[in-house]
Design an enzyme around this catalytic site. Structure first.
Site, mmCIF file in Angstrom:
data_model
loop_
_atom_site.group_PDB
_atom_site.id
_atom_site.type_symbol
_atom_site.label_atom_id
_atom_site.label_comp_id
_atom_site.label_asym_id
_atom_site.label_seq_id
_atom_site.Cartn_x
_atom_site.Cartn_y
_atom_site.Cartn_z
ATOM 1 N N HIS A 7 1.009 -1.138 -0.189
ATOM 2 C CA HIS A 7 -0.006 -0.368 -0.501
ATOM 3 C C HIS A 7 0.830 0.827 -0.202
ATOM 4 C CE1 HIS A 7 -2.436 2.423 1.872
ATOM 5 N NE2 HIS A 7 -3.825 1.679 1.525
ATOM 6 N N ASP B 46 3.312 -4.391 7.954
ATOM 7 C CA ASP B 46 1.570 -3.826 7.502
ATOM 8 C C ASP B 46 0.048 -5.111 7.808
ATOM 9 O OD1 ASP B 46 -0.170 -2.615 6.703
ATOM 10 O OD2 ASP B 46 0.681 -1.838 4.904
ATOM 11 N N GLN C 55 -4.625 -5.354 7.320
ATOM 12 C CA GLN C 55 -5.907 -5.558 6.460
ATOM 13 C C GLN C 55 -5.262 -7.214 6.921
ATOM 14 O OE1 GLN C 55 -8.193 -5.443 4.333
ATOM 15 N NE2 GLN C 55 -6.817 -3.371 3.816
ATOM 16 N N LYS D 187 -10.892 -1.213 10.789
ATOM 17 C CA LYS D 187 -11.146 -2.600 9.535
ATOM 18 C C LYS D 187 -11.487 -3.606 10.379
ATOM 19 C CE LYS D 187 -7.089 -0.919 6.260
ATOM 20 N NZ LYS D 187 -8.342 -0.234 5.468
ATOM 21 N N CYS E 251 -4.610 2.209 -3.959
ATOM 22 C CA CYS E 251 -3.676 3.303 -2.926
ATOM 23 C C CYS E 251 -2.520 2.210 -3.428
ATOM 24 C CB CYS E 251 -3.742 3.191 -1.524
ATOM 25 S SG CYS E 251 -5.091 4.552 -1.712
HETATM 26 N N1 C6P Z 1 -6.531 0.637 2.616
HETATM 27 C C1 C6P Z 1 -8.489 -0.345 1.462
HETATM 28 O O1 C6P Z 1 -9.284 0.407 1.082
HETATM 29 P P1 C6P Z 1 -5.109 3.971 7.763
HETATM 30 O O2 C6P Z 1 -5.505 4.217 6.374
HETATM 31 O O3 C6P Z 1 -4.093 3.887 7.564
HETATM 32 O O4 C6P Z 1 -5.845 3.073 8.513
HETATM 33 O O5 C6P Z 1 -4.900 1.857 6.361
HETATM 34 C C2 C6P Z 1 -3.320 2.188 5.498
HETATM 35 C C3 C6P Z 1 -3.042 0.907 4.640
HETATM 36 C C4 C6P Z 1 -1.757 0.373 5.190
HETATM 37 N N2 C6P Z 1 -1.746 -0.834 4.860
HETATM 38 C C5 C6P Z 1 -2.409 -1.797 3.930
HETATM 39 C C6 C6P Z 1 -2.389 -3.731 3.431
HETATM 40 C C7 C6P Z 1 -4.029 -1.392 3.552
HETATM 41 O O6 C6P Z 1 -4.660 -1.823 3.041
HETATM 42 C C8 C6P Z 1 -4.391 -0.267 4.125
HETATM 43 C C9 C6P Z 1 -5.581 1.158 4.067
HETATM 44 C C10 C6P Z 1 -7.408 0.653 2.260
HETATM 45 O O7 C6P Z 1 -7.509 -0.809 0.588
HETATM 46 C C11 C6P Z 1 -7.281 2.492 2.292
HETATM 47 S S1 C6P Z 1 -6.253 3.075 0.572
#
Ligand code: C6P
Length: 407
Positions: A124, A201, A204, A227, A365
């Site tokens: 991401h 990370d 997910q 999430k 992203c």
């Molecule tokens: N993915 C998606 O629709 P934040 O925004 O900090 O809570 O998470 C960022 C992030 C980092 N790593 C991974 C693997 C992610 O999936 C995400 C967030 C969302 O896939 C929003 S772009």
């Protein structure tokens, strides 16, 4: 057959019971953010209605109650991740914030020119850009692990990238755009052989996979509450104490200090050293309720049910002429990304929305990943514990309608 009573679970989520464009809502954008059970919403209003106060500072009843609820969440996260101690849990704004914290503290303090940072092709943006910024500042080099056509990390290529120059390996546990579950324990093991520090990370992963940071031997692990059936704009980062201790603070302000004079400031101990200013108290407290919710259902039960949904959906979608699933790893979380010949993902999203079906379309992203597959983006359906096979049937029918309308 699932151990869970899905009708009962659905009743816990008020938002699901509405119509969008005259059709019952089918919410398949769970990888972007999950919906929140009533208990979590009540925990938020319960704090504001019952014991709103700033924490750690006051000695009055409300302040003590709020502080205690806030710190309880830290302990729940410690148990949830099986971290050795609650002092190693730092509250953040979410995964992005956690990664930026590590890049700006550990990275800026301990990396030097020509040091290498390894990430993977499926990261991401939040696990790419902070490292690029660090590389720009320090003259470090960013290396990228290639992936197969199925969307799996090529382990031999990864091992080839490792050397004594590698200082950080930062890899996603489960890909938001492909669903791939990476062999994160092995990735960490290999990184440690060359003395590199690892960041996982976990954005997910936490809602689908039982996490044990000690088992994984992860140095840092970041996730987002939203999430995981919790509130937006907050999350947490686990870090090994020996690393956190030697890292300087990042943001300066109240709470993170021991003593301040105009000449010098001494810093607070863990975890407060990294938590400047009044935190997101209500949302931290509500995350505890979300963790209780997940623990009550049982993460293993949730994961097993979601795998049923994933298999069902994979079969249904694969049967659609011209549809190709992007991301066919052997191990996946409940995410299906796909493209349909001759149709732009955005058109799919808009036309499904007209049928009450919420999916995400675009690059998710993960632009470099889309470039790897030579596509502008995908349509992505991602499932949570409250979704059903009937809803997947609606998605499949909806996609056929989209095709008929556009082709
Ligand atoms: N993915 C998606 O629709 P934040 O925004 O900090 O809570 O998470 C960022 C992030 C980092 N790593 C991974 C693997 C992610 O999936 C995400 C967030 C969302 O896939 C929003 S772009």
């Amino acid at each position: 057959m699932s151990q869970l009573n899905i009708d009962k679970i659905r009743a816990d989520f008020p938002i699901l019971h509405q119509e969008i464009n005259g059709k019952p809502l089918v919410y398949f954008d769970n990888a972007a953010t999950t919906q929140k059970p009533k208990a979590v919403i009540d925990a938020l209003s319960g704090y504001y209605e019952g014991y709103n106060a700033n924490i750690h500072r006051g000695i009055h009843h409300l302040a003590e109650k709020a502080t205690s609820a806030f710190e309880e969440t830290r302990k729940s996260i410690q148990r949830f991740l099986n971290a050795p101690s609650h002092e190693e849990i730092i509250f953040t704004y979410g995964t992005t914030d956690g990664i930026n914290l590590v890049a700006n503290t550990y990275g800026r303090s301990f990396l030097q020119e020509d040091d290498e940072i390894i990430i993977s092709t499926m990261e991401h943006h939040s696990n790419i850009v902070p490292w690029q910024m660090l590389c720009q500042e320090k003259g470090c080099v960013l290396k990228v692990i290639p992936i197969t056509e199925h969307g799996e990390i090529i382990m031999e290529e990864y091992v080839k990238l490792l050397s004594e120059k590698t200082k950080i390996v930062s890899v996603v546990y489960a890909s938001n755009a492909l669903g791939t579950v990476n062999a994160i324990k092995e990735i960490i093991e290999e990184a440690h052989k060359v003395g590199a520090v690892t960041l996982v990370d976990g954005a997910q992963a936490t809602s689908h996979i039982k996490i044990d940071v000690q088992e994984l031997d992860a140095d840092f692990f970041c996730f987002s509450a939203h999430k995981l059936y919790g509130p937006t704009g907050m999350g947490a980062m686990y870090g090994k104490r020996e690393l956190l201790d030697k890292m300087p603070p990042w943001r300066g302000g109240g709470e993170m200090i021991k003593e301040v004079t105009f000449e010098h400031t001494s810093f607070n101990e863990l975890p407060y050293k990294f938590e400047a200013g009044t935190p997101n108290i209500a949302d931290v407290i509500a995350l505890n309720t979300a963790l209780d919710y997940v623990n009550d259902l049982g993460l293993e039960n949730i994961a097993a049910y979601e795998q049923e949904l994933l298999e069902y959906a994979t079969e249904k979608l694969q049967a659609i002429d011209g549809l190709k699933i992007i991301g066919q790893a052997a191990e996946k979380v409940s995410v299906i990304s796909f493209v349909i010949d001759g149709i732009h993902p955005q058109d799919i999203g808009v036309l499904l929305d007209q049928q009450g079906i919420a999916i995400r379309t675009g690059h998710h992203c993960t632009q470099p990943l889309m470039q790897r597959f030579g596509i502008v983006g995908t349509s992505r359906a991602s499932f949570a514990v409250y979704n059903t096979k009937e809803e997947i049937d609606k998605l499949a029918e909806g996609l056929l309608k989209v095709k008929r309308f556009l082709m």
